[in-house]
Design a protein around this motif. Structure first.
Motif, short mmCIF file in Angstrom:
data_model
loop_
_atom_site.label_atom_id
_atom_site.label_comp_id
_atom_site.label_asym_id
_atom_site.label_seq_id
_atom_site.Cartn_x
_atom_site.Cartn_y
_atom_site.Cartn_z
N LEU A 33 8.71 16.57 -3.26
CA LEU A 33 9.16 16.12 -2.22
C LEU A 33 8.38 15.03 -1.40
O LEU A 33 7.15 15.67 -1.10
CB LEU A 33 9.69 17.01 -1.25
N ILE A 34 8.66 13.83 -1.25
CA ILE A 34 7.42 12.96 -0.55
C ILE A 34 8.10 12.69 0.72
O ILE A 34 9.28 12.16 1.03
CB ILE A 34 7.57 11.59 -1.63
N VAL A 35 7.45 12.77 1.87
CA VAL A 35 7.57 12.43 3.24
C VAL A 35 6.55 11.75 3.77
O VAL A 35 5.29 11.43 3.34
CB VAL A 35 7.59 13.88 4.07
N PRO A 36 6.98 10.86 4.79
CA PRO A 36 5.70 10.14 5.34
C PRO A 36 4.42 10.65 5.62
O PRO A 36 3.43 10.18 5.30
CB PRO A 36 6.54 9.55 6.77
N ALA A 37 4.32 12.11 6.11
CA ALA A 37 3.05 12.53 6.32
C ALA A 37 2.14 12.68 4.89
O ALA A 37 0.92 12.50 5.02
CB ALA A 37 3.23 13.96 7.02
N LYS A 38 3.10 13.13 3.84
CA LYS A 38 2.18 13.00 2.55
C LYS A 38 1.94 11.73 2.22
O LYS A 38 0.56 11.59 1.62
CB LYS A 38 3.13 13.72 1.41
N VAL A 39 2.63 10.62 2.43
CA VAL A 39 1.95 9.29 2.09
C VAL A 39 0.94 9.04 2.79
O VAL A 39 0.00 8.70 2.38
CB VAL A 39 2.99 8.37 2.29
N TYR A 40 0.92 9.14 4.18
CA TYR A 40 -0.24 8.94 4.96
C TYR A 40 -1.49 9.75 4.54
O TYR A 40 -2.74 9.02 4.78
CB TYR A 40 -0.01 9.09 6.60
N GLU B 277 0.83 -1.24 -0.10
CA GLU B 277 0.02 -0.03 0.06
C GLU B 277 1.07 1.34 0.05
O GLU B 277 0.53 2.04 -0.95
CB GLU B 277 -0.94 0.04 1.48
N VAL B 278 1.89 1.19 0.77
CA VAL B 278 2.75 2.50 0.90
C VAL B 278 3.60 2.55 -0.51
O VAL B 278 3.48 3.56 -1.10
CB VAL B 278 3.98 2.23 1.93
N GLU B 279 3.86 1.51 -1.31
CA GLU B 279 4.67 1.69 -2.40
C GLU B 279 3.74 2.14 -3.71
O GLU B 279 4.22 2.87 -4.23
CB GLU B 279 5.19 0.17 -2.73
N ASP B 280 2.64 1.66 -3.47
CA ASP B 280 1.53 2.08 -4.56
C ASP B 280 1.41 3.62 -4.23
O ASP B 280 1.16 4.32 -5.28
CB ASP B 280 0.24 1.37 -4.54
N ILE C 239 10.23 5.22 0.92
CA ILE C 239 10.15 6.40 -0.34
C ILE C 239 11.44 6.39 -1.04
O ILE C 239 11.42 6.75 -2.03
CB ILE C 239 9.80 7.65 0.55
N ILE C 240 12.62 6.07 -0.24
CA ILE C 240 13.79 6.51 -1.13
C ILE C 240 14.13 5.29 -1.97
O ILE C 240 14.24 5.31 -3.34
CB ILE C 240 15.17 6.40 0.16
N ARG C 241 13.71 3.88 -1.71
CA ARG C 241 13.89 2.90 -2.47
C ARG C 241 12.95 3.11 -3.72
O ARG C 241 13.37 2.94 -4.65
CB ARG C 241 13.47 1.59 -2.05
N VAL C 242 11.66 3.07 -3.45
CA VAL C 242 10.59 3.14 -4.67
C VAL C 242 11.08 4.54 -5.46
O VAL C 242 10.67 4.38 -6.77
CB VAL C 242 9.28 3.47 -4.02
N THR C 243 11.19 5.82 -4.95
CA THR C 243 11.62 6.75 -5.58
C THR C 243 12.70 6.64 -6.79
O THR C 243 12.93 7.02 -7.84
CB THR C 243 11.92 8.12 -4.92
N GLU C 244 13.87 5.95 -6.00
CA GLU C 244 15.18 5.69 -6.97
C GLU C 244 14.77 4.78 -7.81
O GLU C 244 15.09 4.96 -9.20
CB GLU C 244 16.01 4.99 -5.94
N GLN C 245 14.12 3.56 -7.55
CA GLN C 245 13.48 2.82 -8.75
C GLN C 245 12.53 3.42 -9.65
O GLN C 245 12.86 3.11 -11.03
CB GLN C 245 12.65 1.56 -8.18
N TYR C 246 11.75 4.29 -9.43
CA TYR C 246 10.70 5.13 -10.23
C TYR C 246 11.79 5.81 -11.35
O TYR C 246 11.48 5.73 -12.62
CB TYR C 246 9.87 6.03 -9.67
N PHE D 56 7.56 5.54 10.63
CA PHE D 56 8.06 6.62 9.87
C PHE D 56 9.68 6.21 9.35
O PHE D 56 9.81 6.60 8.15
CB PHE D 56 8.07 7.96 10.41
N PRO D 57 10.47 5.74 10.15
CA PRO D 57 11.67 5.63 9.40
C PRO D 57 11.78 4.49 8.44
O PRO D 57 12.49 4.69 7.44
CB PRO D 57 12.59 5.17 10.83
N ASN D 58 10.89 3.54 8.59
CA ASN D 58 10.59 2.54 7.69
C ASN D 58 10.08 2.89 6.14
O ASN D 58 10.20 2.85 5.18
CB ASN D 58 10.05 1.38 8.11
N VAL D 59 9.03 3.99 6.57
CA VAL D 59 8.34 4.57 5.66
C VAL D 59 9.38 5.45 4.76
O VAL D 59 9.45 5.51 3.47
CB VAL D 59 7.12 5.45 5.78
#
Length: 102
Positions: free
Chosen positions: A29-36, A13-16, A56-63, A49-52
């Motif tokens: 700029l994507i931060v945990p609060a924006k995702v939630y 859900e977070v990745e999507d 965010i870093i991993r998915v953004t990098e891949q994107y 939040f640290p895991n989110v």
């Protein structure tokens, strides 16, 4: 895998949600609060939040790698990872070293 136990939010859900946000504007700029907020949830204990941030870093990098815009974004994400390793890891989830989850 559950990322947030308070809200029962899964990694998928977070990745999507991150991908949806990047589709709207790839350079925002994507931060945990924006995702939630996009998921219509809120951080309760905020221990996830640290895991989110890592997600965010991993998915953004891949994107951006898939979009062939990797040169600019990869350097930035490496710097974010370096800062996270320096300052963020020791207080991961705000729990002491001896803390055990039930």
């Amino acid at each position: 895998m559950l990322v947030c136990q308070c809200n029962l939010i899964t990694q998928k859900e977070v990745e999507d949600t991150i991908i949806d946000l990047l589709n709207q504007d790839p350079w925002q700029l994507i931060v945990p609060a924006k995702v939630y907020h996009a998921m219509k949830k809120r951080g309760r204990c905020c221990g996830c939040f640290p895991n989110v941030v890592e997600t965010i870093i991993r998915v953004t990098e891949q994107y951006h790698r898939d979009a062939e815009q990797s040169a600019e974004i990869i350097c930035y994400l490496d710097r974010v990872r370096q800062l996270r390793d320096e300052f963020g890891r020791k207080f991961n989830e705000r729990r002491s070293t001896g803390h055990r989850a039930a």
